[in-house]
Design a protein around this motif. Structure first.
Motif, PDB file in Angstrom:
ATOM      1  N   UNK A  82       0.811  -0.998   0.061  1.00  0.00           N
ATOM      2  CA  UNK A  82      -0.261  -0.133   0.046  1.00  0.00           C
ATOM      3  C   UNK A  82       1.191   1.508  -0.153  1.00  0.00           C
ATOM      4  N   UNK A  83       0.684   2.408  -1.101  1.00  0.00           N
ATOM      5  CA  UNK A  83       1.003   2.988  -0.795  1.00  0.00           C
ATOM      6  C   UNK A  83       1.647   4.029   0.019  1.00  0.00           C
ATOM      7  N   UNK A  84       2.660   4.335   0.661  1.00  0.00           N
ATOM      8  CA  UNK A  84       2.748   5.291   2.104  1.00  0.00           C
ATOM      9  C   UNK A  84       2.343   7.142   1.187  1.00  0.00           C
ATOM     10  N   UNK A  85       1.533   7.542   1.273  1.00  0.00           N
ATOM     11  CA  UNK A  85       1.909   9.479   1.392  1.00  0.00           C
ATOM     12  C   UNK A  85       2.130   9.670   1.987  1.00  0.00           C
ATOM     13  N   UNK A  86       2.914  11.606   1.789  1.00  0.00           N
ATOM     14  CA  UNK A  86       3.243  12.407   3.233  1.00  0.00           C
ATOM     15  C   UNK A  86       3.780  13.722   2.020  1.00  0.00           C
TER      16      UNK A  86
END
Length: 321
Positions: free
Chosen positions: A271-275
Motif C-alpha cells: 500500500x503506497x504511503x503518502x506524506x
C-alpha cells in the motif's frame, strides 16, 4: 548633539512670497499624518489640532520610538493643554533639540509660523538628518540627488524640480522600470510630469505624496521639497535591507523544514504511503514561493528500501509517496 535654533531659523526664511506658508502647511500635515495613521489618528489643521498636545505627543512617540509619560490624556481646560504642549517641548529638549522663541502657548494658541518651524525641526532631526549636524542637511541631500540623476543638473530644492522631470528621473533611477521611458517628458507639461512621477513613486515604491505635485511645480518652498525628496534617499537606504529580508523569507532552512502525513506514521505491505514536505525558512515560517528550486533527498532505512517519488506542487510543498 544640540540643534541650534538660530541655525535652523536661518534656513527657515520666510520670503515676501507667502505661498510657502500654505505649501508647508499641506506638506508637513501630510508628513505627520503618514506616521499618525499608525495609531488611527489624523491632523486636519495644524493651527487648531495641536492645541491640546495629544497629537503632537503621539507623533513624537512614534517617530522617536520612545514612550512619553505624564501627560493628560483628556485635557479640557487651557492649563491641561499647556501642560501637554509644554511636555512635548521638554521632550524635544531632552532629545538634544534646542528650541528658542517657541513656547507651549504658541502651540496651544495656534501660531502657525512657529508651529511650522517646530515641525520642520522635527523633520530635520528624525527624517532628513537622522541625528546628524543640521548645517549640512541640505547639501548632503542635494549631493545625493545629484549623484542619482546627474543628467538633470539639480542645483537646489526649488526651480530644479519645477518642470516635474527630476522626480520622474529619480523614480526611474532608484527603481528601474517603475516610471518607464523618460524620453517623452516635455518640460512644458510640468504638472503632468510631477503628478506622474509622484504617483509612480507612491504606487511602485511606497513613497507617500506628502508634497502636492502643484506645489512642486510652483517651487515656492525648499523645505517641503527637501521633506519629500528625503523619502527617496530613505528608500534607497532601506532597499538593501528589504531585499535581504525577502531573500531570507524565501530561503529554506533544512533544520526548520517539516515532513508529515500517514506514510510517515504507519505502513502496510503493497500500500503506497503518502506524506508531504513543507519548506520553511529560518524563522520557521512556511515558504510558498521559494527563492530557488529545491530537490529533497529521501532516505529510507531497511534492507529492502522501496522507491520514493517526490513531486513539487509549486507552492513550497512536495507530495511524496
Amino acid at each position: 548633539r544640540a540643534f541650534v535654533w538660530k541655525l535652523i531659523m536661518a534656513e527657515y526664511k520666510p520670503s515676501q512670497d507667502t505661498r510657502w506658508v500654505d505649501i508647508q502647511k499641506r506638506t508637513f500635515t501630510r508628513w505627520a499624518n503618514n506616521f499618525l495613521s499608525e495609531r488611527m489618528m489624523k491632523i486636519n489643521d495644524l493651527v487648531t489640532d495641536l492645541s491640546d498636545g495629544l497629537l503632537l505627543l503621539n507623533l513624537l512617540e512614534i517617530i522617536s520610538d520612545k514612550k512619553i509619560t505624564g501627560y493628560n490624556k483628556r485635557p479640557k481646560i487651557r492649563a491641561q493643554k499647556l501642560e501637554n504642549t509644554g511636555l512635548a517641548l521638554r521632550f524635544l529638549k531632552q532629545e538634544g533639540i534646542k528650541l528658542v522663541a517657541i513656547g507651549a502657548e504658541d502651540i496651544s494658541d495656534g501660531n502657525l509660523k512657529l508651529i511650522l518651524g517646530m515641525i520642520w525641526t522635527i523633520i530635520l532631526r528624525y527624517q532628513i538628518n537622522k541625528g546628524g549636524a543640521s548645517n549640512s542637511a541640505k547639501n548632503d541631500l542635494l549631493e545625493w540627488v545629484r549623484k542619482k540623476i546627474p543628467e538633470c543638473n539639480v542645483n537646489n530644492f526649488l526651480d530644479s524640480w519645477s518642470d516635474g522631470r527630476a522626480v520622474c528621473h529619480l523614480v526611474e533611477a532608484l527603481d528601474p522600470g517603475a516610471f518607464g521611458p523618460l524620453d517623452g517628458l516635455d518640460p512644458a507639461n510640468a504638472l503632468d510630469n510631477a503628478t506622474r512621477g509622484e504617483e509612480a513613486a507612491e504606487e511602485k515604491m511606497g513613497i507617500p505624496m506628502v508634497m502636492d505635485p502643484q506645489d512642486m511645480v510652483e517651487a515656492a518652498d525648499e523645505l517641503s521639497c527637501m521633506t519629500y525628496i528625503s523619502y527617496f534617499r530613505d528608500y534607497e537606504a532601506n532597499e538593501g535591507r528589504r531585499r535581504a529580508a525577502e531573500i531570507a523569507a524565501r530561503t529554506a532552512d533544512p533544520s526548520k523544514c517539516i515532513a508529515f502525513g500517514p506514510g510517515l506514521e504507519t505502513g502496510e505491505v503493497q500500500i503506497p504511503g503518502t506524506f508531504t514536505i513543507q519548506l520553511r525558512n529560518a524563522a520557521g515560517a512556511n515558504i510558498t514561493n521559494p527563492i530557488k528550486e529545491y530537490k529533497p533527498v529521501i532516505a529510507i532505512s531497511g534492507t529492502h528500501s522501496p522507491a520514493c517519488s517526490c513531486h513539487y506542487n509549486g507552492d513550497g510543498t512536495f507530495s511524496c509517496q
